[in-house]
Enzyme design. Structure first.
Site, PDB file in Angstrom:
ATOM      1  N   ASP A 156       0.661  -1.351  -0.093  1.00 59.98           N
ATOM      2  CA  ASP A 156       0.008   0.065  -0.014  1.00 59.98           C
ATOM      3  C   ASP A 156       0.981   1.310  -0.116  1.00 59.98           C
ATOM      4  O   ASP A 156       0.692   2.148   0.876  1.00 59.98           O
ATOM      5  CB  ASP A 156      -0.830   0.169   1.213  1.00 59.98           C
ATOM      6  CG  ASP A 156      -1.790  -1.056   1.421  1.00 59.98           C
ATOM      7  OD1 ASP A 156      -2.171  -1.722   0.308  1.00 59.98           O
ATOM      8  OD2 ASP A 156      -2.120  -1.608   2.372  1.00 59.98           O
TER       9      ASP A 156
ATOM     10  N   GLU B 262     -11.088  -0.650  -4.699  1.00 62.94           N
ATOM     11  CA  GLU B 262     -10.628  -0.090  -3.503  1.00 62.94           C
ATOM     12  C   GLU B 262      -9.416   0.895  -4.014  1.00 62.94           C
ATOM     13  O   GLU B 262      -9.170   1.097  -5.076  1.00 62.94           O
ATOM     14  CB  GLU B 262     -10.459  -0.883  -2.453  1.00 62.94           C
ATOM     15  CG  GLU B 262      -9.336  -2.078  -3.050  1.00 62.94           C
ATOM     16  CD  GLU B 262      -9.019  -3.040  -1.941  1.00 62.94           C
ATOM     17  OE1 GLU B 262      -9.377  -2.965  -0.801  1.00 62.94           O
ATOM     18  OE2 GLU B 262      -8.145  -4.048  -2.227  1.00 62.94           O
TER      19      GLU B 262
END
Length: 318
Positions: free
Chosen positions: A32, A208
């Site tokens: 991430d 997402e």
């Protein structure tokens, strides 16, 4: 510890030989990526995968920070924040992003919220603040900025993942986030309060991990799409939409069913951050951050990213 990154280019007889150095961090598993350009450095905020080999669940105890002044050598600043720094958080250092405003650094995080008088649980979004990009950081609110109870369009408990924040040219700040649907809201100038209602919409194929930024006169909303995840994007003339779907930027990552985009311009070049599972013993729960160049067409559309790999050589004529 120093880490070699991106590429080394050697020009030989009119041929450019490019040796990839991805993943850029090799001694731990990272995920991430959220890059921040501040002054003459790139600061990279990442999640930390610690699941053992064969464990099929996320084990993410904290967030790590790295910095580089040349995109080749990365300094490890260690774990600078964890869910334990938020009294209302239960666990899970999910995707996060840090940005700067007025010489303060606001780190927006997503974690599992405790079930208490403020929330029934599920994923919530918090914000930490510091006077330096490497901290020390502290909880800016003492409570979640967004709880799962505040968003009802999706019925699962993890639809408030993956915050990304953007400050427009006029000073208005926006928070985008979501899983299953994309959500956004304005932020007040203090950066720790919502300024108005939460809006929801569904970009084409959205899953997402939104990332929002502006280039020239276009706003870009880049996000993970499908499952296994690719990265796709939309553009708009306003951060509030409407958004026009523009296509795929990144195909499925090697050995990982998720990915997560982060995009910055540094010293005149555009860079694309993402994660895969390409390290030895890596996988969907043991991921690794990578970087490649990002290229645009004259109309502002984004060319598909070529995912370079360790030991793979790409050649092209001069």
């Amino acid at each position: 510890m120093e880490f070699k990154s991106i590429i080394t280019a050697i020009v030989i007889l009119g041929i450019t030989v490019i040796q990839a150095q991805n993943p850029i961090i090799k001694d731990v598993f990272t995920a991430d990526p959220a890059p921040l350009v501040y002054k003459d450095k790139v600061y990279l905020y990442v999640g930390h995968d610690t699941a053992s080999v064969g464990v099929d669940s996320y084990q993410m105890p904290d967030w790590l920070v790295y910095s580089s002044s040349d995109m080749k050598n990365w300094k490890n600043h260690g774990p600078l924040l964890s869910p334990k720094d938020f009294s209302w958080a239960a666990k899970a250092a999910n995707a996060a992003q840090c940005i700067e405003r007025n010489n303060k650094f606001y780190w927006y995080i997503s974690v599992i919220h405790k079930s208490d008088q403020n929330s029934k649980g599920g994923v919530g979004i918090g914000v930490a603040v510091a006077d330096s990009p490497t901290g020390p950081f502290k909880d800016a609110l003492g409570k979640a900025l967004v709880t799962n109870d505040m968003t009802t369009d999706m019925k699962h408990s993890w639809d408030d993942l993956d915050p990304t924040v953007f400050i427009d040219d006029n000073g208005q700040a926006y928070l985008f986030w979501g899983n299953g649907s994309c959500k956004w809201a304005k932020l007040k100038k203090n950066m720790i309060e919502l300024d108005g209602p939460i809006h929801t919409f569904k970009p084409q194929n959205f899953t997402e991990a939104p990332w929002i930024y502006k280039r020239k006169d276009l706003y870009y909303l880049v996000y993970a799409a499908g499952m296994p995840e690719r990265v796709e994007y939309c553009t708009s003339k306003s951060p509030e939409g409407p958004w026009e779907y523009r296509g795929i930027i990144q195909d499925i990552s090697a050995n990982s069913f998720t990915t997560h985009p982060g995009i910055v311009n540094f010293k005149g070049k555009d860079y694309y951050f993402y994660h895969n599972g390409a390290l030895p013993t890596g996988g969907g729960y043991r991921r690794s951050v990578c970087i490649d160049y990002l290229n645009y067409n004259p109309d502002g559309s984004i060319q598909k990213v070529i995912q370079t790999k360790e030991g793979v050589f790409l050649t092209k004529t001069k």
